[in-house]
Design a protein around this motif. Structure first.
Motif, PDB file in Angstrom:
ATOM      1  N   GLY A   8       0.818  -1.215   0.000  1.00  0.00           N
ATOM      2  CA  GLY A   8       0.000   0.000   0.000  1.00  0.00           C
ATOM      3  C   GLY A   8       0.849   1.261   0.000  1.00  0.00           C
ATOM      4  N   ALA A   9       1.913   1.275   0.807  1.00  0.00           N
ATOM      5  CA  ALA A   9       2.806   2.436   0.849  1.00  0.00           C
ATOM      6  C   ALA A   9       3.484   2.634  -0.499  1.00  0.00           C
ATOM      7  CB  ALA A   9       3.839   2.254   1.953  1.00  0.00           C
ATOM      8  N   LEU A  10       3.909   1.542  -1.126  1.00  0.00           N
ATOM      9  CA  LEU A  10       4.538   1.634  -2.442  1.00  0.00           C
ATOM     10  C   LEU A  10       3.549   2.150  -3.474  1.00  0.00           C
ATOM     11  CD1 LEU A  10       7.094   1.063  -4.084  1.00  0.00           C
ATOM     12  CD2 LEU A  10       6.172  -1.211  -4.545  1.00  0.00           C
ATOM     13  N   LEU A  11       2.302   1.704  -3.400  1.00  0.00           N
ATOM     14  CA  LEU A  11       1.274   2.170  -4.332  1.00  0.00           C
ATOM     15  C   LEU A  11       1.007   3.660  -4.150  1.00  0.00           C
ATOM     16  CD1 LEU A  11      -0.772   1.315  -6.488  1.00  0.00           C
ATOM     17  CD2 LEU A  11      -2.417   0.964  -4.642  1.00  0.00           C
ATOM     18  N   ILE A  12       0.952   4.126  -2.903  1.00  0.00           N
ATOM     19  CA  ILE A  12       0.723   5.552  -2.639  1.00  0.00           C
ATOM     20  C   ILE A  12       1.872   6.382  -3.191  1.00  0.00           C
ATOM     21  CG2 ILE A  12       0.623   7.271  -0.781  1.00  0.00           C
ATOM     22  CD1 ILE A  12      -1.021   5.228   0.808  1.00  0.00           C
ATOM     23  N   VAL A  13       3.101   5.934  -2.994  1.00  0.00           N
ATOM     24  CA  VAL A  13       4.264   6.665  -3.512  1.00  0.00           C
ATOM     25  C   VAL A  13       4.230   6.720  -5.033  1.00  0.00           C
ATOM     26  CG1 VAL A  13       6.781   6.573  -3.738  1.00  0.00           C
ATOM     27  CG2 VAL A  13       5.724   6.238  -1.509  1.00  0.00           C
ATOM     28  N   LEU A  14       3.883   5.608  -5.672  1.00  0.00           N
ATOM     29  CA  LEU A  14       3.814   5.592  -7.139  1.00  0.00           C
ATOM     30  C   LEU A  14       2.726   6.525  -7.667  1.00  0.00           C
ATOM     31  CD1 LEU A  14       4.389   1.812  -7.921  1.00  0.00           C
ATOM     32  CD2 LEU A  14       5.965   3.720  -8.300  1.00  0.00           C
ATOM     33  N   PHE A  20       1.582   9.199  -6.130  1.00  0.00           N
ATOM     34  CA  PHE A  20       2.068  10.556  -5.887  1.00  0.00           C
ATOM     35  C   PHE A  20       3.088  10.975  -6.954  1.00  0.00           C
ATOM     36  CE2 PHE A  20       5.168  13.419  -3.840  1.00  0.00           C
ATOM     37  CZ  PHE A  20       4.330  14.488  -3.602  1.00  0.00           C
ATOM     38  N   LEU A  21       4.000  10.096  -7.302  1.00  0.00           N
ATOM     39  CA  LEU A  21       4.994  10.419  -8.333  1.00  0.00           C
ATOM     40  C   LEU A  21       4.339  10.606  -9.693  1.00  0.00           C
ATOM     41  CD1 LEU A  21       7.958   8.069  -7.345  1.00  0.00           C
ATOM     42  CD2 LEU A  21       7.826  10.546  -7.105  1.00  0.00           C
ATOM     43  N   LEU A  22       3.304   9.835  -9.994  1.00  0.00           N
ATOM     44  CA  LEU A  22       2.585   9.980 -11.253  1.00  0.00           C
ATOM     45  C   LEU A  22       1.877  11.330 -11.312  1.00  0.00           C
ATOM     46  CD1 LEU A  22       1.691   8.601 -13.899  1.00  0.00           C
ATOM     47  CD2 LEU A  22      -0.334   7.811 -12.651  1.00  0.00           C
ATOM     48  N   VAL A  57       1.622  17.047 -13.242  1.00  0.00           N
ATOM     49  CA  VAL A  57       1.481  18.463 -12.897  1.00  0.00           C
ATOM     50  C   VAL A  57       2.731  19.249 -13.275  1.00  0.00           C
ATOM     51  CG1 VAL A  57       1.246  20.054 -10.952  1.00  0.00           C
ATOM     52  CG2 VAL A  57      -0.187  18.024 -11.069  1.00  0.00           C
ATOM     53  N   LYS A  58       3.890  18.733 -13.014  1.00  0.00           N
ATOM     54  CA  LYS A  58       5.150  19.439 -13.277  1.00  0.00           C
ATOM     55  C   LYS A  58       5.767  18.998 -14.603  1.00  0.00           C
ATOM     56  CE  LYS A  58       5.465  21.743  -9.449  1.00  0.00           C
ATOM     57  NZ  LYS A  58       5.619  23.144  -9.347  1.00  0.00           N
ATOM     58  N   ARG A  59       4.942  18.795 -15.580  1.00  0.00           N
ATOM     59  CA  ARG A  59       5.404  18.345 -16.883  1.00  0.00           C
ATOM     60  C   ARG A  59       6.270  19.444 -17.509  1.00  0.00           C
ATOM     61  NH1 ARG A  59       0.299  17.954 -19.902  1.00  0.00           N
ATOM     62  NH2 ARG A  59       0.563  20.127 -20.349  1.00  0.00           N
TER      63      ARG A  59
END
Length: 144
Positions: free
Chosen positions: A46-52, A54-56, A61-63
């Motif tokens: 779950g933590a790994l999924l949340i981080v992924l 967030f990075l996506l 947004v910062k494209r």
């Protein structure tokens, strides 16, 4: 002991350590490890999924701007446009003298001083006497 002896003994020590580690561990199949530690595995996944996620979102947004586009600037970061000249108002090079409302007195009479004077001994004679005696005693105690 030369360099060759050092490396040969080093490889033997590494093999020894690996053998001890392998004999001390009870190797299980990956499915068995996941079933035996289901809650920590779910938390980590779950933590790994949340981080992924967030990075996506951050990547979208910062494209970075394409070569032909102007970069988008937020309202807070855009520079303010100042129209006209920007100069501080004139200030004199000297500090003006103090302007008094009336001329200072040359001397004070007893009637002029009376509203500002209070006698510290009125009603507090014992308090002041005790404070003076404590001060004198403190000084005399320090004298050899």
């Amino acid at each position: 002991m030369g360099v060759g002896d050092f490396f040969s003994s080093l490889t033997e020590k590494i093999k020894d350590g690996c053998d001890r580690l392998a004999s001390g561990l009870n190797f299980q199949k990956p499915g068995e490890i996941i079933r035996s530690h289901l809650i920590p595995f779910c938390c980590a996944a779950g933590a790994l999924l949340i981080v992924l996620v967030f990075l996506l979102i951050l990547a979208v947004v910062k494209r970075p701007a394409k070569p032909g586009e102007e970069p988008r600037a937020s309202a807070e970061l855009s520079p303010a446009v100042i129209s006209g000249d920007f100069f501080l108002p004139y200030e004199p090079d000297f500090v003006p003298d103090v302007l008094l409302e009336r001329e200072p007195r040359e001397g004070w009479s007893e009637e002029d001083v009376r509203p500002f004077w209070t006698d510290p001994m009125e009603g507090n004679e014992e308090t002041w006497r005790r404070r003076i005696e404590e001060g004198v005693d403190g000084i005399l105690e320090r004298v050899p």
